[in-house]
Design a protein around this motif. Sequence first.
Motif, mmCIF file in Angstrom:
data_model
loop_
_atom_site.group_PDB
_atom_site.id
_atom_site.type_symbol
_atom_site.label_atom_id
_atom_site.label_comp_id
_atom_site.label_asym_id
_atom_site.label_seq_id
_atom_site.Cartn_x
_atom_site.Cartn_y
_atom_site.Cartn_z
ATOM 1 N N SER A 67 0.837 -1.203 0.000
ATOM 2 C CA SER A 67 0.000 0.000 0.000
ATOM 3 C C SER A 67 0.867 1.247 0.000
ATOM 4 N N SER A 68 1.947 1.224 0.771
ATOM 5 C CA SER A 68 2.843 2.363 0.902
ATOM 6 C C SER A 68 4.277 1.838 0.979
ATOM 7 N N PRO A 69 4.925 1.573 -0.185
ATOM 8 C CA PRO A 69 6.252 0.943 -0.190
ATOM 9 C C PRO A 69 7.272 1.619 0.709
ATOM 10 N N GLU A 70 7.229 2.958 0.834
ATOM 11 C CA GLU A 70 8.208 3.658 1.675
ATOM 12 C C GLU A 70 8.034 3.337 3.148
ATOM 13 N N GLU A 118 21.508 2.718 -1.989
ATOM 14 C CA GLU A 118 20.985 1.377 -1.740
ATOM 15 C C GLU A 118 19.566 1.432 -1.190
ATOM 16 N N TYR A 119 19.265 2.473 -0.401
ATOM 17 C CA TYR A 119 17.881 2.670 0.047
ATOM 18 C C TYR A 119 16.972 2.866 -1.157
ATOM 19 N N GLN A 120 17.387 3.732 -2.058
ATOM 20 C CA GLN A 120 16.589 4.021 -3.242
ATOM 21 C C GLN A 120 16.443 2.785 -4.134
ATOM 22 N N ALA A 121 17.507 1.986 -4.228
ATOM 23 C CA ALA A 121 17.442 0.780 -5.056
ATOM 24 C C ALA A 121 16.440 -0.222 -4.470
ATOM 25 N N LEU A 131 13.904 0.501 -2.386
ATOM 26 C CA LEU A 131 12.578 1.093 -2.534
ATOM 27 C C LEU A 131 12.077 0.897 -3.964
ATOM 28 N N GLY A 132 12.965 1.089 -4.931
ATOM 29 C CA GLY A 132 12.586 0.891 -6.323
ATOM 30 C C GLY A 132 12.162 -0.536 -6.609
ATOM 31 N N SER A 133 12.841 -1.511 -5.966
ATOM 32 C CA SER A 133 12.474 -2.917 -6.162
ATOM 33 C C SER A 133 11.081 -3.203 -5.624
ATOM 34 N N ILE A 134 10.749 -2.619 -4.468
ATOM 35 C CA ILE A 134 9.415 -2.839 -3.888
ATOM 36 C C ILE A 134 8.352 -2.176 -4.748
ATOM 37 N N ARG A 135 8.640 -0.972 -5.228
ATOM 38 C CA ARG A 135 7.673 -0.284 -6.089
ATOM 39 C C ARG A 135 7.457 -1.042 -7.400
ATOM 40 N N THR A 136 8.529 -1.593 -7.923
ATOM 41 C CA THR A 136 8.397 -2.382 -9.157
ATOM 42 C C THR A 136 7.510 -3.604 -8.920
ATOM 43 N N LEU A 149 12.652 -1.314 4.831
ATOM 44 C CA LEU A 149 13.351 -0.040 4.649
ATOM 45 C C LEU A 149 13.472 0.728 5.954
ATOM 46 N N LEU A 150 12.438 0.698 6.794
ATOM 47 C CA LEU A 150 12.439 1.491 8.022
ATOM 48 C C LEU A 150 13.430 0.952 9.048
ATOM 49 N N GLY A 151 13.650 -0.374 9.064
ATOM 50 C CA GLY A 151 14.576 -0.950 10.034
ATOM 51 C C GLY A 151 15.986 -0.409 9.894
#
Length: 842
Positions: free
Chosen positions: A722-725, A755-758, A760-765, A730-732
């Motif tokens: 619902s909210s990948p971010e 690496e955070y962005q990578a 996050l991008g994988s989860i969004r994909t 990622l939060l841990g």
Amino acid sequence: MRKARVIRDGRCPLPASVRLLLVWLCWCAGAAEGGDAAQRLFQVGRGAKRLAQLGIEQIIFDTRLAYDDPHWYANIGYYCDDENHKAYAGNGKPDESGLYKLDTATGRVHVLLDAKGGGVRDPHVHYDGKTILFSYRPAGTDYYNLYEIGADGTGLRRLTEGPFDDFEAIYLPTDEIAFVSTRSKRWVGCWMTQVGTLFRCDRKGGSIRPLSFNLEHDNTPAVLPDGRIIYTRWEYVDRSQVGYHQLWTMNPDGTNVLAYFGNQEHYPLFIDARPIPGSDQVLVVDSPGHGRSDHRGHVCAITPRYGPDDRRGYHRITPKAAYNDPMPIDGTHFLVAAFKQILLGTRGGELVPVLAYKGKANVHEPVPLTVRAREKILADRTDDSKPMGRMVLADVYRGRSMQGVPRGLIKKLLILEPLPKPVNFSGGMDLTSWLGTFMLERVLGTVPVEEDGSAHFEVPPGRPVLFVALDGNDLSVKRMQSFTNVHPGETLGCVGCHEGRTLTPASIAGNTLMAVRRAPSQIKSFQPLPDVLDFRRDIQPILNEHCISCHSYAEPGGRVVLADDLGPRWSISYYSLLATGQVADGRNGFGNQKPRTIGSSASELLQKIDGSHYDVTATPAQWRTVWLWLESGAPYAGTYAALRNAADQAKEGLLHSVFGSPVMNRRCRQCHGVGKEAPRLPLTMSQQERSALVRRLKTAPHERIVQKDDHRFSAHVLLNISSPENSALLLGPLPASAGGWGTCRHQFSGRDDAEYQALLGSIRTGKERLAGTAVYGMAGFKPNRQYVREMKRFGVLGPRFDLTAEPLDFFETDERYWKLFWYRPGSEAKWAYLEPDFPSKP
């Protein structure tokens, strides 16, 4: 035979009488030629002569190909995910099937019916020895219906029809027929095939009415000498789906359902029970584990004289689990099939070949063609004019696993109704629950328990029910973990919790039980609260009001988030509650669990909202709603429309591919994994780790090398679609200064970290790949096409309903489906689901 056609069509100049004679002679020659061809397919063994010496002059049997599915019951109809994928023998291809008769003295095999690519199964000989009842699926069709044929192969007659499978039929001493059928319009709760339950019809196939109301299969009925029907019942109410398929009995009218043997035993499958003449025993197949295809297993003898669960009543005859369809001949001898053979067996374990088949198919169901006596005829105990049935409980404190429950503690019985499935696509619970119930349960309400432990109440007929004993605070004391039912006008008595249901109406009438001195109690419902609970609709709003302030992404108290966001399968809050032990359900384990181990009294969640946990106090209606949810199995989706087909289940794996990303391998493997200091993550094994694991298994095959999972580190809470971010993954490792939790040793530098962005991008994909998938809980959710297909087939949705163009209230659609099974005494369609023209709504 070509000459016969020339003679028959008038091209022959011979007189008519001569032409008829020649036609008959040509037909006899052709029949003899066909008989010789059939004879060449069989090799007759010395057991045939032994049968003749025993007075068995002829036996009936059939052949058919094996089916692909390993499950013992998956041999009818089609698979739910793909209606073109057939489950019956041959799996949609032409079968090598026929109905045959063996003359034991001459060794001659006669073809009674060549199915010509169709299928034959389950022959049963009438009491007069002249007629054979069997199931037949003509070539090019998909359904088995009931047929009769003369013992000489003449007079083939169809009895039942319709797009349902009718099979495993037997004659009753009244000349009616009991049989198994998919007319029950439901699907196996843990597989992709249809359910067959017991029905009864007249000798012509009319006046069909239900005998059993199981959510799972009832199979292989037979009539006992005392007139009762013995059969195999498979059911798993809040217990293991693979362990409980044992022997039960009922009267031929469906009343007086009783456990016969093994209901408390986890494994095996007891099936194909047949009474042994001159004894109180039955010959049975003990099919190991969850049962094997074609009901194959050990031949054994069982007597209930020691009690329904006493192993002294069990005697194994064959050491190998390689036999099916045993049929007693007398107290010593029996017929049995074994792949391509028919054998004559003895109680001492001797097995003598009677016949072997040389084709591709296997042989099945050998039955002596003899005259036999009719069993006792039992009086009908139903009354179709009555809208309800009655139950009498003699003493709730008497029973198994009731130790430590003091008299006077139990004040009520909660009555639940497990609900059938219109579709199913997997061997697991999918979105109905997480490792708990396979079936939704309707809360009907409560009835009082008297001081002496007795209860007397009305229940709706034709609907399975189970009970939960409640104390004075409405907390659960003991859960039934099985089900029972009544027919219209039936009074069913039982002794206590999990005891044998042995009281009769006569003994109840003269009893001094406090509950029977008054009129039967009416079930008191909890309206207007929901009776079928849905977590996101009914429970999540309560969590939002009372719990989210301390269990949010900003403040995850106890590392638990109770937000409404969706994980890969369930909502994160639902999974978190169960993974942290806040809910106590059956956990798909053994039945008859100890008091106070299931439901409200064992679930910490209920204690968290009573004011003792940081002053969190739910309103009475909210408390009761949570209580209803816990007692009804703590389901996630309160609709079967949420069940995912194979394609949608496969798409869940697209999200799990995140755990094979380079970032995860580089950062997380340092601490998480098999044998590491931190709980393991669902990481993809590297080749090096896989090789190391293989080496350890070879050197220490019995070593426990896989650590116990911490479900707080499961993909179901780590990923937020619902909210990948807001994914815990990622939060841990995100520092608190950047809005994260900062709980990982190896942290990102911030949200701009590559690496955070990578990650996050994988989860969004992964989320984007789910676009268009029917994910329950997402805005615009719609059921899959299979759900709509079956609801149309069952008459719940109109034949022209179009999901792409019309709205669908799936909660209401489920309700209309379930109400098909409600008894209607004042209607022409008393059992609406058996009426082919029962009106559907668009």
